[in-house]
Structure formats: structure tokens, C-alpha cells
Write a protein that holds these residues in place. Structure first.
Motif, short mmCIF file in Angstrom:
data_model
loop_
_atom_site.label_atom_id
_atom_site.label_comp_id
_atom_site.label_asym_id
_atom_site.label_seq_id
_atom_site.Cartn_x
_atom_site.Cartn_y
_atom_site.Cartn_z
N CYS A 1 34.22 33.83 33.07
CA CYS A 1 34.99 33.86 34.32
C CYS A 1 34.72 33.02 35.38
O CYS A 1 33.47 32.64 35.66
CB CYS A 1 34.70 35.49 34.98
N TRP B 1 35.15 38.75 37.67
CA TRP B 1 34.06 39.38 36.56
C TRP B 1 35.16 40.09 35.70
O TRP B 1 36.27 40.25 35.64
CB TRP B 1 32.93 40.13 37.14
N CYS C 1 40.15 37.67 33.83
CA CYS C 1 38.97 38.30 34.84
C CYS C 1 39.55 38.71 36.16
O CYS C 1 40.65 38.39 36.66
CB CYS C 1 37.93 37.08 35.08
N ALA D 1 30.09 35.21 36.13
CA ALA D 1 30.61 36.49 35.71
C ALA D 1 29.76 37.80 35.74
O ALA D 1 30.03 38.84 35.20
CB ALA D 1 30.71 36.50 33.91
#
Length: 231
Positions: free
Chosen positions: A80, A85, A94, A106
Motif C-alpha cells: 500500500c 492501508w 488500499c 501499510a
């Protein structure tokens, strides 16, 4: 999972393409594809959210949390990007970090003390002035008692983290946390010049004429007006 047939060549020998790797005349699925049984002449590409990192895999694997893939035939997943995230496996995208949170590598995290995230999708939280604290939801900076946030010059693209906390002059009511210049209240007995571009406070010659308040210029007693409520 889409399945594709591999056609024999003119010599009736199986021909390799990007879906297969030929090892010792044996067809096995290439990276990004899966083949349930070795030697099959068909294989399926890994769909979005899945990958196959090694040739010959019988099943595609889900992208782990914090990673994603968007296309068919992936041999790896992407991490990501900053500010986003992904808590779930097998993701195709994401999601941005919510307000009050940041996301980097992430990993989503609540903004630490005295920092804020007033908008979603931040990779780093913004630091408040040294004389301010963050609100409970980590969305705005609140100046401590005895200070006011100078929000007069804030632009729409800026946040309270971009404004300094200014010490209150005598005559201003800064007894509560979170006081702002735009809503300063004058204490009884004082008068504020009626212009938000300046914060000039004056003591009234006759205390009872100046009752104070939020209104610029203070609030004069009944039938009183003008500078220092002297008219």
C-alpha cells in the motif's frame, strides 16, 4: 479463475507460452498462474488480489494484509502506498487512513500526542504548537489556557497545526482550552478595537460602561457606544 487451453504445435508437441514453464519437457504453471495437477495442458491465471510467486504452484495465494494486486497473472503483490492501508487479505486496492490516523508502510496508527490528522490519507500526522494539545479525536490543535490560536490568516488548505498559539493580553478571556482569535471574548472593564486584523485591548476609564463579551469592540452598557464605550 479464467482457464486457458494450450494448443499443440505442428509436431504435436506442447508449446510453452507465458502461462507455462518448460522444465525437462514437463509443463508446469508459470509465475502468476496455477495448475492443479502437474502435466496438465491448461492453467488458470491468478486473479486480482491473488498471486503465484513460483512456477508450478497448484493454487494462487491471497495478497497479505497491507498489500494488493489489481491484475490477472500477478507473480507478486504491491505494498500500500503512503497514507493508505489494507487490513484484509486478498485485496485489490488500499484504503486511505481515516482522519485522526496516519498510514505508512501499510501500517495505520493513531496520531500520537500533540499531533493531528485533520484530513484522511495522511502518511504523517501534523505537529501542534508547543503551547497546544490535540483534541481527543486528533483532528484539531487546541491552545492551552492563557493562549489563543491565531487563526486569522489560516487558508482553507491549512489546518490548526499551521497556526501559532499566542499569549493572551490582559483583558481577554482565555480561561478555557481551545480559545481562538476569531472568537475572542473581552472581559468586563475592557474594550477591543473593532477590527479582527488586530487584537488591541484597552481598559475602559469607566469600568461599568464596558460589559465585555464576544462581539468585536466589546459590548458596551446600554446607551453607550464608540471607543471605550465613552459615547
Amino acid at each position: 479463475m479464467p482457464t486457458r487451453q494450450l494448443l499443440p504445435s505442428a509436431r504435436h508437441a506442447l508449446r510453452c507460452d507465458r502461462r507455462f514453464a518448460c522444465i525437462l519437457s514437463t509443463l508446469i504453471a508459470a509465475q502468476g498462474f496455477a495448475q492443479q495437477n502437474q502435466g496438465q495442458t491448461s492453467c488458470g491465471s491468478c486473479g486480482p488480489g491473488y498471486f503465484a510467486s513460483e512456477a508450478g504452484q497448484q493454487q494462487c495465494e491471497k495478497c497479505s494484509a497491507g498489500r494488493y494486486s489489481t491484475s490477472f497473472g500477478s507473480d507478486d503483490c504491491l505494498t500500500c502506498w503512503p497514507g493508505t492501508w489494507q487490513p484484509n487479505q486478498g485485496a485489490t486496492t488500499c484504503q486511505p487512513a481515516e482522519i485522526g490516523y496516519s498510514a505508512l508502510n501499510a501500517i495505520r496508527a493513531k496520531c500520537p500526542a500533540r499531533t493531528i490528522a485533520p484530513v484522511s490519507g495522511l502518511s504523517v500526522c501534523q505537529s501542534c504548537d508547543s503551547n497546544a494539545v490535540a483534541s481527543d479525536d486528533s483532528v484539531q490543535c487546541l491552545c492551552q489556557k492563557g493562549f489563543y490560536l491565531d487563526d486569522y490568516t489560516l487558508q482553507p488548505s491549512q489546518s490548526t497545526a499551521d497556526a501559532p498559539c499566542v499569549p493572551c493580553q490582559t483583558g481577554l478571556d482565555c480561561g478555557n482550552k481551545g480559545t481562538r482569535r476569531s472568537s475572542l471574548s473581552v472581559l468586563p472593564g475592557y474594550w477591543r478595537y473593532p477590527n479582527n486584523a488586530t487584537v488591541s485591548i484597552y481598559a475602559c476609564p469607566l469600568y461599568e460602561y464596558c460589559v465585555g463579551g464576544i462581539a468585536l469592540g466589546g459590548q458596551c452598557f446600554a446607551n453607550r457606544d464608540g471607543p471605550l464605550c465613552a459615547l
